[in-house]
Design an enzyme around this catalytic site. Structure first.
Site, short mmCIF file in Angstrom:
data_model
loop_
_atom_site.label_atom_id
_atom_site.label_comp_id
_atom_site.label_asym_id
_atom_site.label_seq_id
_atom_site.Cartn_x
_atom_site.Cartn_y
_atom_site.Cartn_z
N CYS A 292 -2.64 -3.14 7.38
CA CYS A 292 -2.25 -3.06 8.79
C CYS A 292 -2.47 -1.63 9.29
O CYS A 292 -2.86 -0.74 8.53
CB CYS A 292 -0.78 -3.46 8.94
SG CYS A 292 0.38 -2.28 8.22
N GLU B 39 0.82 -1.21 0.00
CA GLU B 39 0.00 0.00 0.00
C GLU B 39 0.85 1.26 0.00
O GLU B 39 0.57 2.22 -0.73
CB GLU B 39 -0.92 0.03 1.23
CG GLU B 39 -1.86 -1.14 1.35
CD GLU B 39 -1.31 -2.29 2.16
OE1 GLU B 39 -2.11 -2.96 2.84
OE2 GLU B 39 -0.09 -2.55 2.15
#
Length: 167
Positions: A89, A61
């Site tokens: 996360c 990401e």
């Protein structure tokens, strides 16, 4: 151009994220891939690279956000959608929030570290100044299978490398 995404769009872009995840696997990284889409156009992509880059922040990401920000010349990615094969996360959700991502689409949940609904849900925390629309479970089986295959192979490799107790 309309910013409304259909399931067909989600499946198409998640296929691209899965390609990035497969690339991570060929580099012996945990197979997670991400793509940033704005106005139905990909503007950034990335895959896990913390091992090869010696960078704990080099998650898929973050790599995709960095590429998209460079592409636009702006760290704010207002209106963009991020497609990622595994639920982000805490660090990655924080980055998505800072970038003002409009929408997150992910494949499989991460019950041990996920921050978009599994372990935590900061995507809709009213205490924060931005919320992210979340769509979970797109290409879930393929995303999960990629991870399971990778970790099964790693366990086998680790068992082969360990000396036997009788050595």
């Amino acid at each position: 151009m309309s910013s409304i995404f259909t399931l067909r769009d989600d499946l198409t872009w998640m296929t691209e994220a899965l390609r990035e995840a497969a690339q991570a696997e060929t580099e012996n990284e945990v197979p997670v891939g991400a793509i940033v889409v704005l106005n139905h156009t990909p503007i950034g992509r990335g895959h896990n690279s913390p091992i090869s880059l010696n960078d704990p922040t080099a998650h898929a990401e973050v790599q995709a956000l960095r590429a998209a920000s460079q592409h636009l010349g702006n760290y704010r990615l207002v209106g963009a959608t991020v497609y990622v094969t595994v639920e982000p996360c805490l660090m990655c959700m924080g980055a998505l929030l800072q970038a003002r991502i409009k929408r997150l689409v992910f494949g499989c949940a991460d019950p041990k570290a996920g921050a978009a609904g599994s372990l935590y849900d900061i995507s809709h925390d009213p205490r924060l100044n931005h919320q992210i629309e979340v769509t979970a479970g797109v290409r879930e089986e393929e995303s999960r299978a990629l991870l399971q295959r990778f970790f099964r192979r790693k366990r086998t490799e680790n068992n082969l490398e360990k000396p036997s107790p009788n050595s």
